[in-house]
Design a protein around this motif. Structure first.
Motif, short mmCIF file in Angstrom:
data_model
loop_
_atom_site.label_atom_id
_atom_site.label_comp_id
_atom_site.label_asym_id
_atom_site.label_seq_id
_atom_site.Cartn_x
_atom_site.Cartn_y
_atom_site.Cartn_z
N ALA A 190 -3.73 -2.09 -5.33
CA ALA A 190 -4.99 -2.20 -4.59
C ALA A 190 -4.83 -3.13 -3.39
O ALA A 190 -5.37 -2.87 -2.32
N PHE A 191 -4.10 -4.23 -3.59
CA PHE A 191 -3.83 -5.12 -2.46
C PHE A 191 -3.05 -4.39 -1.37
O PHE A 191 -3.30 -4.57 -0.17
N LEU A 192 -2.09 -3.56 -1.78
CA LEU A 192 -1.30 -2.82 -0.80
C LEU A 192 -2.16 -1.89 0.04
O LEU A 192 -1.92 -1.72 1.24
N THR A 193 -3.17 -1.27 -0.58
CA THR A 193 -4.03 -0.36 0.18
C THR A 193 -4.86 -1.11 1.22
O THR A 193 -5.28 -0.52 2.20
N HIS A 194 -5.12 -2.41 0.99
CA HIS A 194 -5.81 -3.21 2.00
C HIS A 194 -4.86 -3.65 3.10
O HIS A 194 -5.23 -3.68 4.28
N TRP A 195 -3.64 -4.00 2.73
CA TRP A 195 -2.66 -4.44 3.73
C TRP A 195 -2.11 -3.27 4.54
O TRP A 195 -1.82 -3.41 5.72
N TYR A 196 -1.96 -2.11 3.90
CA TYR A 196 -1.42 -0.93 4.54
C TYR A 196 -2.40 0.22 4.33
O TYR A 196 -2.29 0.97 3.36
N GLN A 256 -2.15 -2.13 -11.13
CA GLN A 256 -3.27 -1.59 -10.38
C GLN A 256 -3.76 -2.60 -9.33
O GLN A 256 -4.12 -2.23 -8.22
N ILE A 257 -3.80 -3.86 -9.70
CA ILE A 257 -4.24 -4.91 -8.76
C ILE A 257 -3.26 -5.01 -7.60
O ILE A 257 -3.65 -5.10 -6.43
N ARG A 258 -1.95 -4.97 -7.92
CA ARG A 258 -0.93 -5.06 -6.87
C ARG A 258 -1.04 -3.90 -5.90
O ARG A 258 -0.97 -4.07 -4.67
#
Length: 384
Positions: free
Chosen positions: A301-307, A297-299
């Motif tokens: 969530a980071f993707l939704t900020h980067w992309y 889930q953390i990984r």
């Protein structure tokens, strides 16, 4: 220099010569002040990291889009700044540095208190009157940041800030100022918090009992409102009430008996800086937050900020399925043919994001997204 317990003054000509006492509460045992300061700094450090954890988590999972979580964010920022005040250095002699430390502590103590009141007010309006106070968010900011500024500037008149035990605050001899600036308002507000908080708990239990029975759309909407706007906030006022107990007892003892009590001071310096750490515990025990604090889930969530265009993608264990309009992820057996899909071409940006999100190769499958379109997995993830 005004006479107080932090200075030892002797006549010298026409003036007074004053030596700063390293430990005003225990002048015969300065080691006790070192212990008090070390405990205060240690607890404040835990609170500081707890606040950083909360701020990071709220940002990572974009919880700030929900008003109740924005209130938690504002309270956390205030507790973070308050922790810095408790981390400040040794007891300073009366002067600009000591006055600044005292001002900082007074200001952010009040900011924390008023954000706790804002949280309680929002709970009361939501539960008792069914009013959504989100449109008045600017008023919460005006009260919680500007009112404390005026209060914390008052002790500069006639120099009431100075050494106050093992740290700087309102001077030891200015008992009236201590109670007028902080403890009497705190008594009154805590009493009101207890009454309002008890009534809120009563209303919640009453509503939960009334929901038992047949299905009702309005009842389901109330349940969602309780889950989204009430449950995340309910623990924070209770934490504040509990942590205010020992500082209150210690200051009453100071007013009644000039001889400091070492045990009470230790409990004071444990309780006062603990707000951020205690809030982090309440925040981390929230079921929704716990469900997200997992590596996948953390990984994602980071993707939704980067992309940002990948924000609709969520990651679930293989075999997860859900009815209705919720997200679903299913993988047929190895070798099965993928169903036809009008989605973008395989190997596109979204498919590559899915491939990046998973670390192991998976069999053929599709990921339905809320638009109703099926997104095929990247070709190199499809079993031959």
């Amino acid at each position: 220099m005004s006479s107080n317990v932090s200075a030892n003054c002797t006549p010298f000509g026409d003036n007074l010569s004053c030596d700063f006492i390293a430990c005003p509460p225990f002048p015969d045992d300065p080691q006790k002040c070192q212990i008090i300061i070390a405990v205060k700094r240690g607890v404040a450090s835990f609170s500081l990291f707890g606040c950083l954890f909360m701020i990071f988590t709220i940002w990572l999972f974009k919880k700030y889009s929900v008003f109740s979580h924005r209130l938690i964010l504002y309270l956390t920022i205030a507790a973070f700044m308050d922790s810095i005040a408790y981390l400040m250095g040794e007891l300073h002699p009366d002067g600009p540095l000591c006055d600044f430390q005292a001002f900082w502590l007074t200001y952010f103590d009040w900011v924390v208190l008023l954000w706790v009141l804002a949280v309680t007010t929002n709970l009361f309006l939501t539960i008792v009157t069914s009013i959504r106070s989100e449109k008045h968010e600017w008023m919460y900011h005006m009260v919680s940041w500007i009112v404390p500024l005026g209060i914390s500037l008052l002790p500069f008149m006639n120099d009431h800030y100075g050494p106050a035990g093992a740290w700087c605050w309102i001077k030891h001899g200015d008992t009236a100022w201590r109670f007028g600036i902080w403890y009497i308002p705190l008594f009154v507000l805590i009493f009101l918090l207890l009454i309002v908080y008890s009534y809120i708990i009563y209303k919640i239990k009453k509503q939960v009992r009334s929901w038992q029975g047949m299905y009702d759309p309005d009842m389901e909407a109330n349940k969602r409102n309780l889950s989204e706007n009430v449950k995340p906030l309910i623990g924070y006022p209770l934490v504040y009430l509990f942590l205010s107990l020992f500082p209150l007892i210690n200051r009453i003892q100071n007013a009644v008996n000039p001889q400091a009590d070492f045990a009470l001071m230790i409990l004071h310096v444990i309780s006062s800086p603990l707000q951020g750490a205690a809030n982090a515990v309440v925040f981390g025990l929230d079921k929704e937050t716990m469900s997200r604090l997992r590596p996948h889930q953390i990984r994602l969530a980071f993707l939704t900020h980067w992309y940002p265009d990948a924000s609709l993608i969520r990651e679930y264990p293989v075999g997860y399925a859900s009815d209705g309009d919720s997200h679903r992820l299913q993988f047929p057996r190895f070798g099965a043919r993928a169903p036809p899909s009008p989605s973008p071409r395989p190997g596109g940006k979204m498919a590559r994001l899915l491939q990046h999100s998973y670390s192991l190769p998976f069999p053929t499958g599709t990921v339905p997204i809320p638009t109703g379109r099926h997104l095929p997995l990247a070709p190199d993830l499809v079993a031959s």
